[in-house]
Design a protein around this motif. Sequence first.
Motif, PDB file in Angstrom:
ATOM      1  N   ILE A 139      36.254 -72.613  40.163  1.00 24.83           N
ATOM      2  CA  ILE A 139      35.233 -73.480  39.549  1.00 24.83           C
ATOM      3  C   ILE A 139      34.481 -74.268  40.623  1.00 24.83           C
ATOM      4  O   ILE A 139      33.242 -74.185  40.703  1.00 24.83           O
ATOM      5  N   SER A 142      32.598 -71.749  42.972  1.00 27.97           N
ATOM      6  CA  SER A 142      31.371 -71.201  42.390  1.00 27.97           C
ATOM      7  C   SER A 142      30.220 -72.186  42.525  1.00 27.97           C
ATOM      8  O   SER A 142      29.070 -71.799  42.811  1.00 27.97           O
ATOM      9  N   HIS A 143      30.510 -73.471  42.325  1.00 26.88           N
ATOM     10  CA  HIS A 143      29.472 -74.488  42.474  1.00 26.88           C
ATOM     11  C   HIS A 143      29.023 -74.607  43.932  1.00 26.88           C
ATOM     12  O   HIS A 143      27.827 -74.749  44.216  1.00 26.88           O
ATOM     13  N   SER A 149      28.882 -65.783  36.954  1.00 23.60           N
ATOM     14  CA  SER A 149      30.144 -65.309  36.360  1.00 23.60           C
ATOM     15  C   SER A 149      30.527 -63.926  36.869  1.00 23.60           C
ATOM     16  O   SER A 149      31.723 -63.629  37.045  1.00 23.60           O
ATOM     17  N   THR A 366      38.205 -71.505  32.877  1.00 20.89           N
ATOM     18  CA  THR A 366      36.748 -71.571  32.735  1.00 20.89           C
ATOM     19  C   THR A 366      36.353 -71.671  31.271  1.00 20.89           C
ATOM     20  O   THR A 366      35.407 -72.392  30.912  1.00 20.89           O
ATOM     21  N   SER A 369      36.882 -75.155  30.167  1.00 19.93           N
ATOM     22  CA  SER A 369      35.914 -76.047  30.803  1.00 19.93           C
ATOM     23  C   SER A 369      34.527 -75.924  30.172  1.00 19.93           C
ATOM     24  O   SER A 369      33.884 -76.932  29.873  1.00 19.93           O
ATOM     25  N   GLU A 370      34.072 -74.695  29.941  1.00 16.82           N
ATOM     26  CA  GLU A 370      32.715 -74.494  29.445  1.00 16.82           C
ATOM     27  C   GLU A 370      32.636 -74.533  27.919  1.00 16.82           C
ATOM     28  O   GLU A 370      31.770 -75.212  27.360  1.00 16.82           O
ATOM     29  N   LEU A 376      37.486 -80.527  35.097  1.00 16.66           N
ATOM     30  CA  LEU A 376      38.398 -79.674  35.862  1.00 16.66           C
ATOM     31  C   LEU A 376      39.853 -80.022  35.600  1.00 16.66           C
ATOM     32  O   LEU A 376      40.688 -79.144  35.350  1.00 16.66           O
TER      33      LEU A 376
END
Length: 540
Positions: A139, A142-143, A149, A366, A369-370, A376
């Motif tokens: 996570i 990726s940021h 994805s 994920t 989270s989404e 997190l």
Amino acid sequence: MANFTLRTENWYSSSRHRIPRNSISNNFHKLHTRLHLFSLNPNSRLRIFSSIKEKRGDIIEGERTGARTGLRVGESDKTSSIPVSEDQPGDDNDSSLEGLNLKWPPWKDLPLRYKLIGTTSLAFVICNMDKVNLSIAIIPMSHQFGWNSSTAGLVQSSFFWGYALSQLPGGWLAKIFGGRKVLEIGVLMWSLATICVPFAAGYIPGLVLSRILVGIGEGVSPSAATDLIARQDANTFYLSFWAFIICRSIPIEERSRAVAFVFGGLSVGSVAGLLLAPPLIQTYGWESVFYLFGFFGIIWPQSIASVPVTSISSTKSWSSSLKELNGSLKDVPWKSFFQSRAVWAMIYAHFCGSWGHYTCLSWLPTYFSEELDLNLTEAAWVSVLPPLASILVTSIASQVADSLISSGVETTTVRKICQTIAFLSPAACMTLSSFDLGLPPWEVVAILTGGLALSSFALSGLYCTHQDISPEYASILLGITNTVGAVPGIVGVALTGYLLDSTHSWSLSLFAPSIFFYLTGTAVWLKFASSKPQNFSKRG
């Protein structure tokens, strides 16, 4: 450390005197593996003397007649229970130890097979810690690197490329060199590769390669552990005049618990990894989880080094193992394996179970989270619940399975019941989570937690069947099924990311494929699975 003297003495019936023939001194901790008695006289008597004066009296003497072999050493090393002869002079300083009963470490008196099972389970704890750390670290990574994805799915699936490649070689090497040696090398490999992840993170090919190496190291572990369970000593060592250790496999009525305890370390590792990762990432950065978890694996060999080698397969030298290596592939009855419907049932069941397990293991943090809008730390804590509940379910399932088998229920029936529960439970819970029923987030979490926890019944179903049908080839059979079972990790994890980018639907990308494989896997398992011992002798 107490020194023991072992003497063989002739006993002449026509004389009142005993004439010592030979004596050997050896450290007690070497007694199990290095006992050499040189007197071959059939009328000899064995005596053991200790320099520690804890008790007085003669040692229990075992008489040997004809070809009968002699001394049985119990399942635990209880030195305080061995009487001491006054014939053996001791050091005056030893008298200060009189009356003491020091037992350290606490597991000192455990049977050796339990010690080995415990250290093997610890390896599996570290195994899943190094597997799930990326599920959380992906996570912030990726940021930081701007991954979508699909890219995140590619990075996570790369682990399974190595995992699939090492399954068959792992089972083969475990059979030749012994599961213990293979496991030690595997743990060291994946731990070093884990530490390398932060250095390669900015370069996708390097990151993928490091995760492939982690997968190769972890891929040999299930087969190595299966070899240890199938071959491990069953609690009794016989130290005869021929200095030969007789080893037996773990009895079938204990097998479910042994497998559940070893492979249950995976659930403990998931819990530990998911609990430790968020605070480490928030305090020290995402790199810290790879450094710390990799370090755990590097120091793990110290734990198994303290367990004496007891398995016949583990005592073979590397040179003798290499001699067997040349013709070993030809000796494996590959054709017989693939002519067995039970083996094909195991292969497909392993594939189906792995699809649901690996996709959820990689994507649930994920998803929480989404989809459920958790941060997190909250996502990681919620992700802990399924493996945490799995620990409880695993202990219950193994006890139930062993009790049923001990009470006379056919082993095949028990394995089918356990695996059916392991498949239908998560399928039902994922179906409920797929529909928009307006449930609050905590109810969705509870439903998924219950379903994924009950999937741990597979440890008393599918994962015991390899040992049931062929202890000799159990590690190779698990290597075969695990190779196919790793394909969902490669295809499923990456496909989930691709479908998520395409459909923006968690129900279609994560849950629907898993439900399909759970249902079809149940049908195939009930039809073709068997735990009856198979004759895999090579056909001409």
